[in-house]
Design an enzyme around this catalytic site. Structure first.
Site, PDB file in Angstrom:
ATOM      1  NE  ARG A   1     -21.457   4.537 -26.399  1.00  0.00           N
ATOM      2  CZ  ARG A   1     -20.751   4.849 -27.682  1.00  0.00           C
ATOM      3  NH1 ARG A   1     -20.781   3.928 -28.573  1.00  0.00           N
ATOM      4  NH2 ARG A   1     -20.550   5.968 -27.948  1.00  0.00           N
TER       5      ARG A   1
ATOM      6  CE1 TYR B   1     -39.147 -11.094 -17.002  1.00  0.00           C
ATOM      7  CE2 TYR B   1     -37.776 -10.130 -18.759  1.00  0.00           C
ATOM      8  CZ  TYR B   1     -38.608  -9.930 -17.516  1.00  0.00           C
ATOM      9  OH  TYR B   1     -38.760  -8.610 -16.804  1.00  0.00           O
TER      10      TYR B   1
ATOM     11  CG  ASP C   1     -32.710 -16.134 -21.378  1.00  0.00           C
ATOM     12  OD1 ASP C   1     -32.111 -16.502 -20.449  1.00  0.00           O
ATOM     13  OD2 ASP C   1     -33.424 -15.368 -21.455  1.00  0.00           O
TER      14      ASP C   1
ATOM     15  CE  LYS D   1     -33.877 -12.106 -13.007  1.00  0.00           C
ATOM     16  NZ  LYS D   1     -33.866 -11.462 -14.504  1.00  0.00           N
TER      17      LYS D   1
HETATM   18  C1  4LM Z   1     -38.299 -12.578 -13.808  1.00  0.00           C
HETATM   19  N1  4LM Z   1     -36.502 -12.181 -15.315  1.00  0.00           N
HETATM   20  O1  4LM Z   1     -38.502 -13.566 -14.116  1.00  0.00           O
HETATM   21  P1  4LM Z   1     -33.011  -8.317 -17.079  1.00  0.00           P
HETATM   22  N2  4LM Z   1     -34.318 -13.760 -19.412  1.00  0.00           N
HETATM   23  C2  4LM Z   1     -34.657 -14.346 -18.619  1.00  0.00           C
HETATM   24  C3  4LM Z   1     -35.576 -13.516 -17.398  1.00  0.00           C
HETATM   25  O2  4LM Z   1     -35.747 -14.205 -16.301  1.00  0.00           O
HETATM   26  C4  4LM Z   1     -35.285 -12.118 -17.275  1.00  0.00           C
HETATM   27  C5  4LM Z   1     -34.698 -11.603 -18.352  1.00  0.00           C
HETATM   28  C6  4LM Z   1     -34.181 -12.377 -19.557  1.00  0.00           C
HETATM   29  C7  4LM Z   1     -37.414 -11.427 -14.310  1.00  0.00           C
HETATM   30  C8  4LM Z   1     -37.393  -9.985 -13.812  1.00  0.00           C
HETATM   31  C9  4LM Z   1     -38.098  -9.208 -13.349  1.00  0.00           C
HETATM   32  C10 4LM Z   1     -35.049 -15.704 -18.696  1.00  0.00           C
HETATM   33  C11 4LM Z   1     -35.793 -11.369 -16.093  1.00  0.00           C
HETATM   34  C12 4LM Z   1     -34.678 -10.063 -18.435  1.00  0.00           C
HETATM   35  O3  4LM Z   1     -34.197  -8.224 -15.863  1.00  0.00           O
HETATM   36  O4  4LM Z   1     -33.283  -7.444 -18.049  1.00  0.00           O
HETATM   37  O5  4LM Z   1     -31.516  -8.598 -16.503  1.00  0.00           O
HETATM   38  O6  4LM Z   1     -33.372  -9.721 -17.704  1.00  0.00           O
HETATM   39  O7  4LM Z   1     -38.683 -12.277 -12.557  1.00  0.00           O
END
Ligand code: 4LM
Length: 403
Positions: free
Chosen positions: A66, A119, A189, A214
């Protein structure tokens, strides 16, 4: 957490070299060329005395996955190297990284300012959860508004560039100056840009986070997050945000990330070239009421993006087709662009943010942030650009006709 094998690459090496080599070297025991997957939850520390020293932080080493695991550590070191950071901390998802930042650095009475849209999940965390813990959250419309809302209680300023899904380019340097004037930490981010295009720490950010799901992974086969920062902030994040919260990345996922990141520069070049070519071709199509792509000279953030994104503009293109009906008809007619959320995958993906990733924000917020009912988001993969353009063209034609 110390790195066991000797570093394979110096910090002075070029980005593409670090993308391949940073974080791992041939295993000193076996000579394994690729970082092994350490599928173990715990590590023998041998003696009670050493166990106590490890737990007290008087000796570094692995003792429980962890907190740290050699495969995960190699991923953290690769990210730190690419972001130009002293250290990085991996998490089980992008939202795991975001919530760890919030739980580590905020307390009741603090304030957070962000420039939306972010997001949808991140806005859900900031707007929907932090208020319950006595944190006030401000949504700033632009840099002037950001200057107006920050004050001595502002602890975090949270930014994305380009923004999801409107692809607004935020001047990270200017926003960091505004945040630092009141003593706030700047969270960027960097999911959409990746360190290949933008390195926010060089522009004044304090914490750089990613949905590593991503572009860092790049192959749509893993959910992961990571935060890069200086040594002190990383140590705080590891202690509170990881150790005491527990959104942990597994070693198998770290292996996939290490493999994917070796080709990050190659993939980003292809994503950027494909998205740019697509944007140039579809911008004048009569069905397209607005196009958001920072690479187009008419985009309001074009000049800033040219400076801040290493002369490239990313792999996302958003189109406004006027109405939800037109947007859905277009999406349903696409053949190569899979309809799915997420982005940054080698395969092209398409989505309707207002009814999926950003739906929970509600109509009023979506309208204010420009996440219109007609907006579609295209994550341009690395397929042949002419094929992708052909697919979008035929879907625009089909989208014009209700069926
Ligand atoms: C989407 N995005 O946009 P996890 N920060 C950004 C993101 O685009 C995302 C996250 C954090 C999408 C997911 C369904 C700029 C996610 C969140 O999905 O928890 O790895 O990241 O399609």
């Amino acid at each position: 957490m110390s790195k066991q094998p000797e570093q394979a690459v110096s910090t002075g090496a070029a980005f593409a070299t670090r993308a391949v080599h940073a974080g791992h070297a041939p295993d000193p025991q076996t000579g394994a060329h690729v970082q092994p997957i350490y599928a173990t939850s715990t590590f023998s520390y041998g003696t009670a005395e050493r166990g106590a020293r490890l737990f007290a932080g008087e000796e570094s080493g692995y003792f429980y996955s962890r907190l740290s695991n050699p495969t995960v550590r190699a991923f953290e070191e690769k990210v730190a190297s690419l972001e130009g950071a002293a250290d990085a901390v991996a998490f089980g998802s992008g939202m795991g990284a975001a919530s760890a930042i919030a739980l580590t650095f905020l307390k009741s009475g603090d304030e957070v300012a962000f420039m939306g849209p972010l997001y949808g999940g991140t806005e859900g965390l900031l707007r929907g959860i932090l208020g319950r813990f006595g944190v006030t959250v401000h949504d700033a419309a632009d840099l002037n508004d950001l200057k107006r809302v920050v004050n001595e209680k502002t602890r975090l300023v949270w930014l994305e560039s380009p923004t999801n899904p409107t692809l607004r380019v935020v001047d990270l340097n200017a926003a960091a100056d505004i945040a630092h004037a009141v003593g706030a930490l700047v969270v960027v981010d960097n999911t959409f840009s990746t360190p290949y295009l933008t390195r926010p720490l060089e522009l004044g950010a304090d914490l750089v986070m990613h949905s590593a799901t991503k572009y860092l992974s790049g192959h749509g086969d893993v959910i992961a997050g990571v935060v890069a920062a200086n040594a002190d902030l990383s140590a705080e994040l590891r202690l509170h945000g990881l150790r005491h919260v527990g959104s942990v990345l597994g070693p198998f996922e770290a292996h996939l990330l290490l493999r994917g990141m070796k080709t990050l520069p190659l993939r980003m070049e292809a994503h950027c070239a494909g998205a740019h070519a697509l944007a140039e071709v579809v911008k004048d199509h009569p069905a397209v009421q607005a196009i958001h792509y920072p690479g187009l000279p008419q985009h309001p953030g074009h000049d800033l993006a040219a400076r801040q994104m290493n002369g490239k503009f990313g792999g996302l293109v958003s189109l406004d087709l006027g109405t939800q009906e037109a947007a859905w008809r277009f999406l349903n007619a696409l053949k190569l662009f899979t309809q799915a959320v997420s982005l940054g995958d080698v395969e092209s993906l398409s989505s309707h943010p207002a009814s999926t990733t950003h739906q929970l924000l509600g109509e009023e917020t979506l309208a204010r942030q420009g996440v219109t009912p007609g907006l579609v988001r295209l994550s341009v993969g690395i397929e042949d650009a002419a094929d992708l353009i052909g697919d979008v063209r035929q879907a625009l034609e089909a989208g014009g006709r209700p069926h």
